[in-house]
Enzyme design. Structure first.
Site, PDB file in Angstrom:
ATOM      1  N   GLY A 146       0.919  -1.121   0.004  1.00 33.93           N
ATOM      2  CA  GLY A 146      -0.139  -0.076  -0.110  1.00 33.93           C
ATOM      3  C   GLY A 146       0.900   1.297  -0.124  1.00 33.93           C
ATOM      4  O   GLY A 146       1.974   1.232   0.343  1.00 33.93           O
ATOM      5  N   CYS A 147       0.188   2.304  -0.394  1.00 31.25           N
ATOM      6  CA  CYS A 147       0.872   3.660  -0.312  1.00 31.25           C
ATOM      7  C   CYS A 147       1.503   4.032   0.974  1.00 31.25           C
ATOM      8  O   CYS A 147       2.750   4.393   1.053  1.00 31.25           O
ATOM      9  CB  CYS A 147       0.106   4.617  -1.189  1.00 31.25           C
ATOM     10  SG  CYS A 147      -1.517   5.043  -0.417  1.00 31.25           S
ATOM     11  N   TYR A 148       0.637   4.189   1.953  1.00 28.04           N
ATOM     12  CA  TYR A 148       0.881   4.351   3.356  1.00 28.04           C
ATOM     13  C   TYR A 148       2.032   3.666   3.802  1.00 28.04           C
ATOM     14  O   TYR A 148       3.040   3.832   4.372  1.00 28.04           O
ATOM     15  CB  TYR A 148      -0.195   4.727   4.369  1.00 28.04           C
ATOM     16  CG  TYR A 148      -1.346   5.776   4.082  1.00 28.04           C
ATOM     17  CD1 TYR A 148      -0.577   7.102   4.162  1.00 28.04           C
ATOM     18  CD2 TYR A 148      -2.473   5.686   3.809  1.00 28.04           C
ATOM     19  CE1 TYR A 148      -1.300   8.235   4.161  1.00 28.04           C
ATOM     20  CE2 TYR A 148      -3.249   6.805   3.859  1.00 28.04           C
ATOM     21  CZ  TYR A 148      -2.806   8.067   3.832  1.00 28.04           C
ATOM     22  OH  TYR A 148      -3.714   9.264   4.083  1.00 28.04           O
TER      23      TYR A 148
END
Length: 341
Positions: A146-148
């Site tokens: 995921g990005c986070y």
């Protein structure tokens, strides 16, 4: 020269479109098939004119045999497709969260669905190249992070692996609106989002167990206590994470920076900076910029990390994983630098 064939399942979201943009200029691959049920029958370049060199028809299903299939479907929608793709001999990179977590019970708890193929969770390789390069090389199925989590994990892993900090961290992260996807909601339309910053999903964000899982591996099996608070900010792209963790023993600012520089010295897409980085440094690139600093007065380590959520946080990292899986140069197709202003 042989070109590997690739396909994108659900090209019409931000991550899928960014994949198409990157793959179009990749010297060693050919984008052969793209799907998107709501736009089936239209040409990609007609619907999205900025992709003017991609005259591919958008189809309902992936057409033909490809070497690598990218899944860019929303969570819960793509997992059931994976067994059939693998049976056809395709290698799969899933940009959704459907194969990131190893414990199938976590999908029910955090995503609200029973995983349709839990037997593949153990096989799926978590696709963070800086930590899993060897495993990615031989994988059939890669779960793109995921990005986070990409921003947070890259920022904290050197400290955990070096035993610098206690097994806990507070992560304050700020994301541009594209992280919420293309489907408009009240919180992402211009009049609501402009000139506004808000926290959301405090302590309940779905990326939290992913961050904990990977930091646990970095801290020799000790499950860290992670407080994660994400925010939406009025920009289109970018994530800036600020992580706070208590130091185990006194250490100087320069000693910490040297630990980080050594940890990432051979990584083409991670740069340890001398000053706090800006999200605009990463725009359109696969870079992660990291700035560690010691708060000596409070015996805290503070780490700032930033990425483009659609590139290193999604499509670019997927292409980086593809390069590793195919034995290509890891930077191929990903050499672009940011633009300014």
């Amino acid at each position: 020269m042989k070109k590997y064939k690739t396909g994108i399942i659900n090209v019409t979201g931000y991550a899928g479109l960014e994949l198409a943009r990157i793959l179009e200029s990749h010297p060693s691959v050919e984008l052969c098939s793209v799907t998107g049920r709501s736009l089936a029958g239209k040409k990609l370049s007609d619907v999205f004119p900025y992709l003017h060199r991609l005259d591919l028809p958008i189809t309902e299903n992936l057409e033909g045999q490809v070497d690598v299939a990218f899944l860019a479907l929303p969570h819960k929608e793509g997992a059931a497709l994976v067994p059939a793709l693998l049976e056809k001999g395709m290698r799969v990179i899933d940009i959704s969260a459907d194969f990131r977590l190893k414990d199938p019970a976590l999908y029910q708890a955090w995503y609200g669905f029973e995983h349709p193929c839990p037997g593949l969770l153990e096989e799926a390789v978590y696709g963070l190249p800086e930590l899993k390069r060897k495993d990615i090389a031989g994988a059939r199925l890669v779960a793109n992070p995921g990005c986070y989590p990409t921003s947070a994990i890259l920022g904290l892993v050197p400290a955990f692996k070096s035993d610098l900090i206690e097994p806990s961290a507070i992560i304050d992260a700020k994301s541009g609106l594209s992280g919420s996807g293309r489907t408009p909601t009240v919180k992402t339309i211009f009049c609501e989002a402009d000139e506004d910053v808000c926290a959301y999903s405090i302590g309940t964000h779905r990326h939290q167990p992913e961050i904990v899982q990977e930091l646990c591996r970095a801290s020799r099996g000790v499950i860290p206590r992670v407080t994660f608070c994400p925010h939406l900010v009025p920009m289109s792209r970018g994530i800036l994470s600020t992580a706070y963790a208590r130091l185990k023993q006194p250490v100087t600012d320069e000693e910490v920076k040297e630990i980080y520089r050594q940890f990432y010295k051979d990584e083409p897409f991670v740069k340890v900076t001398a000053e706090p980085p800006h999200t605009r440094y990463t725009r359109g690139t696969n870079m992660c910029f990291i700035y560690p600093v010691v708060d000596a007065l409070n015996e805290q380590l503070i780490v700032i990390s930033c990425i483009d959520n659609l590139v290193k946080g999604a499509a670019g990292q997927a292409v980086q994983n593809m390069n590793i899986m195919l034995g290509l140069a890891e930077t191929e197709g990903l050499e672009a630098m940011a633009t300014l202003p």
